[in-house]
Design a protein around this motif. Structure first.
Motif, PDB file in Angstrom:
ATOM      1  N   TRP A  22       0.851  -1.193   0.000  1.00 16.25           N
ATOM      2  CA  TRP A  22       0.000   0.000   0.000  1.00 16.25           C
ATOM      3  C   TRP A  22       0.885   1.241   0.000  1.00 16.25           C
ATOM      4  O   TRP A  22       2.087   1.156   0.224  1.00 16.25           O
ATOM      5  CB  TRP A  22      -0.954   0.017   1.194  1.00 16.25           C
ATOM      6  CG  TRP A  22      -0.358  -0.346   2.524  1.00 16.25           C
ATOM      7  CD1 TRP A  22      -0.332  -1.590   3.093  1.00 16.25           C
ATOM      8  CD2 TRP A  22       0.298   0.517   3.453  1.00 16.25           C
ATOM      9  NE1 TRP A  22       0.293  -1.556   4.311  1.00 16.25           N
ATOM     10  CE2 TRP A  22       0.682  -0.275   4.567  1.00 16.25           C
ATOM     11  CE3 TRP A  22       0.594   1.878   3.472  1.00 16.25           C
ATOM     12  CZ2 TRP A  22       1.357   0.252   5.672  1.00 16.25           C
ATOM     13  CZ3 TRP A  22       1.259   2.403   4.574  1.00 16.25           C
ATOM     14  CH2 TRP A  22       1.629   1.599   5.654  1.00 16.25           C
ATOM     15  N   GLU A  63      -3.054  -5.814   1.742  1.00 11.97           N
ATOM     16  CA  GLU A  63      -3.162  -4.801   0.683  1.00 11.97           C
ATOM     17  C   GLU A  63      -4.213  -3.778   1.109  1.00 11.97           C
ATOM     18  O   GLU A  63      -5.209  -4.144   1.742  1.00 11.97           O
ATOM     19  CB  GLU A  63      -3.575  -5.440  -0.650  1.00 11.97           C
ATOM     20  CG  GLU A  63      -2.495  -6.287  -1.291  1.00 11.97           C
ATOM     21  CD  GLU A  63      -2.928  -6.853  -2.634  1.00 11.97           C
ATOM     22  OE1 GLU A  63      -4.116  -6.654  -3.011  1.00 11.97           O
ATOM     23  OE2 GLU A  63      -2.107  -7.482  -3.302  1.00 11.97           O
ATOM     24  N   ARG A  64      -4.001  -2.546   0.745  1.00  7.99           N
ATOM     25  CA  ARG A  64      -4.960  -1.493   1.103  1.00  7.99           C
ATOM     26  C   ARG A  64      -5.434  -0.757  -0.146  1.00  7.99           C
ATOM     27  O   ARG A  64      -4.646  -0.458  -1.043  1.00  7.99           O
ATOM     28  CB  ARG A  64      -4.323  -0.468   2.050  1.00  7.99           C
ATOM     29  CG  ARG A  64      -4.016  -1.018   3.428  1.00  7.99           C
ATOM     30  CD  ARG A  64      -3.328   0.037   4.281  1.00  7.99           C
ATOM     31  NE  ARG A  64      -2.938  -0.524   5.567  1.00  7.99           N
ATOM     32  CZ  ARG A  64      -3.720  -0.551   6.634  1.00  7.99           C
ATOM     33  NH1 ARG A  64      -4.938  -0.029   6.569  1.00  7.99           N
ATOM     34  NH2 ARG A  64      -3.296  -1.076   7.761  1.00  7.99           N
ATOM     35  N   THR A  65      -6.720  -0.471  -0.181  1.00 10.98           N
ATOM     36  CA  THR A  65      -7.283   0.433  -1.184  1.00 10.98           C
ATOM     37  C   THR A  65      -7.907   1.606  -0.418  1.00 10.98           C
ATOM     38  O   THR A  65      -7.864   1.647   0.817  1.00 10.98           O
ATOM     39  CB  THR A  65      -8.347  -0.280  -2.034  1.00 10.98           C
ATOM     40  OG1 THR A  65      -9.427  -0.685  -1.183  1.00 10.98           O
ATOM     41  CG2 THR A  65      -7.776  -1.515  -2.725  1.00 10.98           C
ATOM     42  N   GLU A  68     -11.038  -0.273   1.548  1.00 15.47           N
ATOM     43  CA  GLU A  68     -10.970  -1.463   2.395  1.00 15.47           C
ATOM     44  C   GLU A  68      -9.537  -1.944   2.589  1.00 15.47           C
ATOM     45  O   GLU A  68      -8.606  -1.491   1.910  1.00 15.47           O
ATOM     46  CB  GLU A  68     -11.812  -2.600   1.788  1.00 15.47           C
ATOM     47  CG  GLU A  68     -11.288  -3.102   0.457  1.00 15.47           C
ATOM     48  CD  GLU A  68     -12.131  -4.224  -0.128  1.00 15.47           C
ATOM     49  OE1 GLU A  68     -13.254  -4.429   0.354  1.00 15.47           O
ATOM     50  OE2 GLU A  68     -11.652  -4.881  -1.060  1.00 15.47           O
ATOM     51  N   ARG A  70      -7.430  -5.475   2.454  1.00 15.94           N
ATOM     52  CA  ARG A  70      -7.463  -6.885   2.058  1.00 15.94           C
ATOM     53  C   ARG A  70      -6.414  -7.647   2.867  1.00 15.94           C
ATOM     54  O   ARG A  70      -5.230  -7.319   2.808  1.00 15.94           O
ATOM     55  CB  ARG A  70      -7.162  -7.035   0.564  1.00 15.94           C
ATOM     56  CG  ARG A  70      -8.210  -6.413  -0.337  1.00 15.94           C
ATOM     57  CD  ARG A  70      -8.059  -6.900  -1.772  1.00 15.94           C
ATOM     58  NE  ARG A  70      -8.818  -6.047  -2.670  1.00 15.94           N
ATOM     59  CZ  ARG A  70      -8.266  -5.237  -3.579  1.00 15.94           C
ATOM     60  NH1 ARG A  70      -6.963  -5.198  -3.718  1.00 15.94           N
ATOM     61  NH2 ARG A  70      -9.023  -4.483  -4.356  1.00 15.94           N
ATOM     62  N   MET A  72      -4.795 -11.386   3.430  1.00 13.74           N
ATOM     63  CA  MET A  72      -4.689 -12.719   2.830  1.00 13.74           C
ATOM     64  C   MET A  72      -3.898 -13.638   3.762  1.00 13.74           C
ATOM     65  O   MET A  72      -2.747 -13.339   4.093  1.00 13.74           O
ATOM     66  CB  MET A  72      -3.997 -12.634   1.469  1.00 13.74           C
ATOM     67  CG  MET A  72      -4.892 -12.062   0.383  1.00 13.74           C
ATOM     68  SD  MET A  72      -3.976 -11.411  -1.019  1.00 13.74           S
ATOM     69  CE  MET A  72      -3.450  -9.826  -0.397  1.00 13.74           C
ATOM     70  N   GLN A  93     -13.427 -11.846  10.777  1.00  9.69           N
ATOM     71  CA  GLN A  93     -13.543 -10.634   9.962  1.00  9.69           C
ATOM     72  C   GLN A  93     -14.195  -9.497  10.755  1.00  9.69           C
ATOM     73  O   GLN A  93     -13.728  -8.359  10.706  1.00  9.69           O
ATOM     74  CB  GLN A  93     -14.370 -10.952   8.714  1.00  9.69           C
ATOM     75  CG  GLN A  93     -14.444  -9.792   7.719  1.00  9.69           C
ATOM     76  CD  GLN A  93     -15.043 -10.225   6.389  1.00  9.69           C
ATOM     77  OE1 GLN A  93     -14.712 -11.276   5.882  1.00  9.69           O
ATOM     78  NE2 GLN A  93     -15.902  -9.416   5.839  1.00  9.69           N
ATOM     79  N   ILE A 104     -12.827  -4.807   6.308  1.00  8.05           N
ATOM     80  CA  ILE A 104     -11.826  -5.849   6.073  1.00  8.05           C
ATOM     81  C   ILE A 104     -12.351  -6.851   5.053  1.00  8.05           C
ATOM     82  O   ILE A 104     -13.484  -7.319   5.149  1.00  8.05           O
ATOM     83  CB  ILE A 104     -11.486  -6.593   7.384  1.00  8.05           C
ATOM     84  CG1 ILE A 104     -10.926  -5.639   8.443  1.00  8.05           C
ATOM     85  CG2 ILE A 104     -10.512  -7.745   7.120  1.00  8.05           C
ATOM     86  CD1 ILE A 104      -9.521  -5.169   8.204  1.00  8.05           C
ATOM     87  N   ASN A 105     -11.528  -7.154   4.064  1.00  6.57           N
ATOM     88  CA  ASN A 105     -11.829  -8.200   3.085  1.00  6.57           C
ATOM     89  C   ASN A 105     -10.866  -9.348   3.341  1.00  6.57           C
ATOM     90  O   ASN A 105      -9.683  -9.266   3.038  1.00  6.57           O
ATOM     91  CB  ASN A 105     -11.667  -7.645   1.663  1.00  6.57           C
ATOM     92  CG  ASN A 105     -12.010  -8.678   0.615  1.00  6.57           C
ATOM     93  OD1 ASN A 105     -12.344  -9.816   0.923  1.00  6.57           O
ATOM     94  ND2 ASN A 105     -11.903  -8.283  -0.649  1.00  6.57           N
ATOM     95  N   LYS A 107      -9.341 -13.166   3.077  1.00  3.24           N
ATOM     96  CA  LYS A 107      -9.192 -14.245   2.102  1.00  3.24           C
ATOM     97  C   LYS A 107      -8.240 -15.295   2.673  1.00  3.24           C
ATOM     98  O   LYS A 107      -7.191 -14.944   3.234  1.00  3.24           O
ATOM     99  CB  LYS A 107      -8.639 -13.674   0.793  1.00  3.24           C
ATOM    100  CG  LYS A 107      -8.498 -14.691  -0.328  1.00  3.24           C
ATOM    101  CD  LYS A 107      -7.920 -14.012  -1.566  1.00  3.24           C
ATOM    102  CE  LYS A 107      -7.654 -15.006  -2.672  1.00  3.24           C
ATOM    103  NZ  LYS A 107      -6.988 -14.382  -3.828  1.00  3.24           N
ATOM    104  N   LYS A 235     -12.756 -16.837  -0.004  1.00  2.00           N
ATOM    105  CA  LYS A 235     -12.941 -15.388   0.159  1.00  2.00           C
ATOM    106  C   LYS A 235     -14.181 -15.125   0.980  1.00  2.00           C
ATOM    107  O   LYS A 235     -15.114 -15.903   0.999  1.00  2.00           O
ATOM    108  CB  LYS A 235     -13.089 -14.704  -1.206  1.00  2.00           C
ATOM    109  CG  LYS A 235     -11.843 -14.731  -2.075  1.00  2.00           C
ATOM    110  CD  LYS A 235     -12.109 -13.991  -3.354  1.00  2.00           C
ATOM    111  CE  LYS A 235     -10.925 -14.084  -4.293  1.00  2.00           C
ATOM    112  NZ  LYS A 235     -11.169 -13.406  -5.563  1.00  2.00           N
TER     113      LYS A 235
END
Length: 236
Positions: A22, A63-65, A68, A70, A72, A93, A104-105, A107, A235
């Motif tokens: 990120w 990972e960040r967007t 959200e 992510r 893993m 979660q 939070i996503n 996976k 997921k």
């Protein structure tokens, strides 16, 4: 003096990717870095979920967007994290969302061959030492298992009150080749501590998985044939 470098940090940004992916401004960088550490420690050292330790968590990537985060999880036994009908993963979660205050996503991906992952091998050794297993026999067994799984080389080092001795010492065993200075060599590194009645025993494991960029990266290093066990991912 010996110049000992962590093999993962040595290759990060050259032949290996980052564990957190990120970008942030100078003002937000430190807060997000602490947040990443909180997420990793919450999962690996969960106060109420003892099954997470036995699930065999190899690594956690983040990972960040803008919207959200992510997360893993690469796990040897994903069923223990997911639970019946995905109930456990939903609880985890929700707990992570409460912890960081962001969406939070989550996976979960299955690790195909846990015998080739240094962190999982180190944790397996720690569990056996905690059950009062002989450290020399345990080291020898893990060397054989890893080499049979297709590794090019493995080195195991332990330090502490080995065998219940009064004085702490260091023991190591190795098999195959471990070219730590070669950047193209795919060296995996793992560290953990075994909680024994005599004290903590530090366990370090280096595994040579071949070279980066091999076409048969997911193949058996000795036979060159693809692994028959398919990878599964989950997921939420």
């Amino acid at each position: 003096m010996g110049q000992k470098v962590n093999p993962i940090a040595f290759r990060t940004g050259v032949t290996r990717g980052w564990g957190s992916r990120w970008y942030a401004s100078k003002q937000d960088f430190s807060d997000l870095l602490v947040e990443d550490r909180k997420i990793r420690e919450f999962i690996t050292k969960h106060p109420k979920k003892s099954q997470y330790k036995s699930a065999g968590i190899d690594r956690i990537e983040i990972e960040r967007t803008r919207d959200e985060v992510r997360v893993m999880l690469y796990v040897a036994r994903p069923g223990l994290i997911i639970g019946k009908k995905g109930q456990e993963i939903e609880i985890l979660q929700a707990e992570l969302q409460n912890l960081v205050g962001r969406r939070i996503n989550l996976k979960v991906e299955e690790v195909g061959r846990p015998e080739l992952q240094a962190q999982l091998v180190a944790e397996d050794i720690a569990q056996q030492l905690a059950k009062r297993s002989s450290f020399r026999r345990t080291m020898k067994r893990m060397l054989e298992q890893t080499m049979d799984a297709g590794a090019k080389g493995i080195k195991i080092q332990m330090a502490g009150r080995l065998g219940g001795a009064e004085m702490a010492r260091r023991e190591k065993q190795s098999a195959g080749s471990i070219p730590l200075s070669t950047l193209q060599a795919k060296i995996d590194y793992g560290f953990t501590e075994a909680m024994t009645p005599q004290g903590h025993i530090g366990i370090q494991v280096w595994i040579n998985q071949g070279t980066y960029g091999d076409d048969n990266d997911g193949a058996d290093a000795q036979t060159g044939q693809a692994s028959k066990k398919p990878k599964r991912s989950y997921k939420r």
